[in-house]
Design an enzyme around this catalytic site. Structure first.
Site, short mmCIF file in Angstrom:
data_model
loop_
_atom_site.label_atom_id
_atom_site.label_comp_id
_atom_site.label_asym_id
_atom_site.label_seq_id
_atom_site.Cartn_x
_atom_site.Cartn_y
_atom_site.Cartn_z
N ASP A 28 0.85 -1.18 0.00
CA ASP A 28 0.00 0.00 0.00
C ASP A 28 0.89 1.23 0.00
OD1 ASP A 28 -3.25 0.32 0.80
OD2 ASP A 28 -2.02 2.12 1.07
N LYS A 33 -1.04 3.14 7.26
CA LYS A 33 -1.72 1.85 7.20
C LYS A 33 -0.70 0.70 7.28
CE LYS A 33 -5.67 3.34 4.40
NZ LYS A 33 -6.36 3.21 3.09
N THR A 84 -12.47 1.01 -5.41
CA THR A 84 -13.07 1.56 -6.63
C THR A 84 -14.31 2.34 -6.23
OG1 THR A 84 -14.23 -0.56 -6.97
CG2 THR A 84 -12.17 -0.21 -8.18
N GLU A 150 -14.54 -9.99 -5.24
CA GLU A 150 -14.87 -10.38 -3.88
C GLU A 150 -16.39 -10.33 -3.68
OE1 GLU A 150 -16.23 -8.12 -1.65
OE2 GLU A 150 -15.99 -6.27 -2.82
N ARG A 153 -19.02 -9.49 2.99
CA ARG A 153 -19.92 -8.68 3.80
C ARG A 153 -19.11 -8.12 4.96
NH1 ARG A 153 -23.63 -13.23 5.81
NH2 ARG A 153 -21.57 -14.22 5.80
N LYS A 206 -20.53 -10.05 -10.34
CA LYS A 206 -20.48 -9.25 -9.11
C LYS A 206 -21.53 -8.15 -9.14
CE LYS A 206 -19.40 -7.40 -5.25
NZ LYS A 206 -18.11 -6.91 -4.84
N PHE A 251 -32.48 -10.75 3.29
CA PHE A 251 -32.60 -9.42 2.68
C PHE A 251 -34.06 -8.98 2.52
CE2 PHE A 251 -28.21 -10.11 2.04
CZ PHE A 251 -27.63 -8.88 1.82
N ALA A 254 -37.63 -5.04 6.16
CA ALA A 254 -38.00 -3.67 5.87
C ALA A 254 -37.31 -2.71 6.84
CB ALA A 254 -39.51 -3.50 5.95
N CYS A 262 -20.35 -0.16 -0.60
CA CYS A 262 -20.42 -1.03 -1.77
C CYS A 262 -21.77 -0.99 -2.48
CB CYS A 262 -20.09 -2.47 -1.36
SG CYS A 262 -18.39 -2.71 -0.81
#
Length: 435
Positions: A28, A33, A84, A150, A153, A206, A251, A254, A262
């Protein structure tokens, strides 16, 4: 192998690859980091990750550097795990970090190797990456490019890397396929499906997966609106509908809608790419999905303003929740914080409590008030609004909260509370999708 980019995705992938037996170098450009990761801990919260980092940094199997030359000389396989994010001026991916990572690495690729993209990207990125590598790598370098998105979660990223539902890879050569099989063999030997496709299909997998999840969330929230006007209960509806194995229960909760770093930007970028390619039906569907999701935040603010007599000016509002979902300290595109900001802009005095995300929320929005426990945060509140469904909120004694608030009014925007207990304590309880 190397992992280029040591954020939420890259650091988790690097530690997980060390866990299954590989020698890994994480790369990186951020010195802070890298210094944190070298100490054996992550610079963000993810369950199980710190323990895994500490174990493999100590063993020497995992190390971190800012030196791309070292990475190029070391790696037979280079995973791209850079961010991204969405573009500032349009709904598309900002791939500048992908191009920067490839540009920094490619000149040092003197040995036969495989670059494997893991970042979420638009269809066509694998081909563009290959062209950039061919332009920048040393003459005669045997560098192949594949994509392996990937499906992580936040809050479950380690388990989703080590025991995923599936591994999907887009390749154009038998050699690349073999290298991927060898890299993931400890995982696939445990029964995880490994699916090989062409790069374009892989890139779309994806985007399609995230778009479908977003669609399920927006669907049940649309049903919540219908339940409210029909006098029905969306939670019972979801349980009944979800028992159909063709639909599934996941999912179908409500609430305040999806957020995070993401799903929102992935759905919008996927829609934008579909529009560029002329796939009008996909554009129409996903545009409505995004519109429904955006409306959930407004509805929570509107509901709060309504119980305040139509005006939030000067009202003391306590929000329980700041993280975009349970199990993380991430507040990127958090629906909870978005609601707080909207109410603050309308003149409300906002106090926020979250069991994990207070500091990240404070850094992102210092204009709001923050308190370190739920009871103190509720002191003097005209309205209590629950915007992240932390388990803690279900176990809190509503009688104790009633002793400190100005009014016993609570809006449960994510159906997190134990309804009978709050009703028994004489709260005015307003819930999403309950008629």
């Amino acid at each position: 192998m190397t992992v280029i980019g040591c954020g939420h995705l890259g650091a988790t992938h690097a530690a997980s690859m060390a866990e299954i037996g590989h020698e890994v170098v994480g790369v990186d450009i951020d010195n802070n980091k890298i210094a944190t990761l070298r100490s054996g801990r992550a610079w963000f919260y993810e369950p199980e990750l710190d323990e895994m980092l500490a174990r493999h940094v100590a063993s020497g199997r995992l190390r971190f550097t800012t030196d791309f030359a070292e990475a190029g000389e070391f790696g037979e396989m280079h995973f791209l795990g850079v961010a991204t994010p969405g573009m500032a001026d349009r709904d598309d991916y900002d791939l500048s970090q992908v191009w920067a990572a490839v540009s920094a690495l490619a000149p040092y690729l003197h040995r036969s190797c495989l670059i494997v993209g893991k970042s979420t990207v638009s269809v066509g990125t694998t081909t563009a990456t290959r062209e950039l590598v061919q332009e920048l790598a040393p003459a005669g370098a045997a560098v192949d490019v594949a994509w392996n998105p990937e499906f992580l979660r936040e809050g479950h990223a380690v388990q989703d890397t080590l025991r995923p539902d599936r591994i999907v890879v887009g390749v154009t050569s038998a050699e690349a396929e073999q290298k991927i099989r060898e890299a993931y063999q400890p995982i696939t030997d445990a029964g995880v499906p490994l699916i090989f496709t062409d790069p374009a299909t892989c890139e779309l997998v994806k985007g399609a997966a995230n778009a479908f999840l977003a669609t399920k969330i927006s669907f049940i929230n649309a049903m919540a609106d219908l339940c409210e006007v029909a006098g029905a209960d969306v939670a019972q509806l979801a349980e009944a509908v979800g028992l159909d194995p063709r639909i599934g229960r996941a999912f179908l909760d409500a609430g305040i809608g999806y957020g995070g770093g993401c799903l929102p930007k992935d759905t919008r970028a996927f829609t934008a790419r579909a529009e560029q390619l002329g796939a009008d039906s996909a554009v129409g569907l996903l545009t409505v999905v995004d519109q429904i999701n955006a409306s959930r935040r407004r509805r929570v603010v509107d509901a709060t303003r309504k119980v305040c007599g139509g005006d939030l000016t000067g009202k003391r509002i306590t929000l329980w929740g700041a993280a975009f979902k349970v199990g993380t300290d991430d507040v990127r595109d958090s629906p909870a914080l978005d609601v707080a900001i909207r109410m603050h802009a309308q003149g409300a005095e906002i106090t926020v409590y979250d069991p994990m995300a207070l500091e990240t929320a404070r850094a992102a929005h210092p204009e709001l008030g923050y308190v370190g426990d739920a009871l103190t945060a509720a002191a003097g509140a005209d309205v209590l609004v629950v915007v992240t469904a932390w388990p803690e909120f279900r176990t809190i004694d509503p009688e104790a909260i009633a002793e400190v608030v100005a009014e016993r009014v609570v809006i449960d925007a994510c159906n997190a509370l134990d309804e009978p207990r709050w009703n028994d304590a004489y709260w005015s309880l307003h819930r999403i999708g309950r008629g």
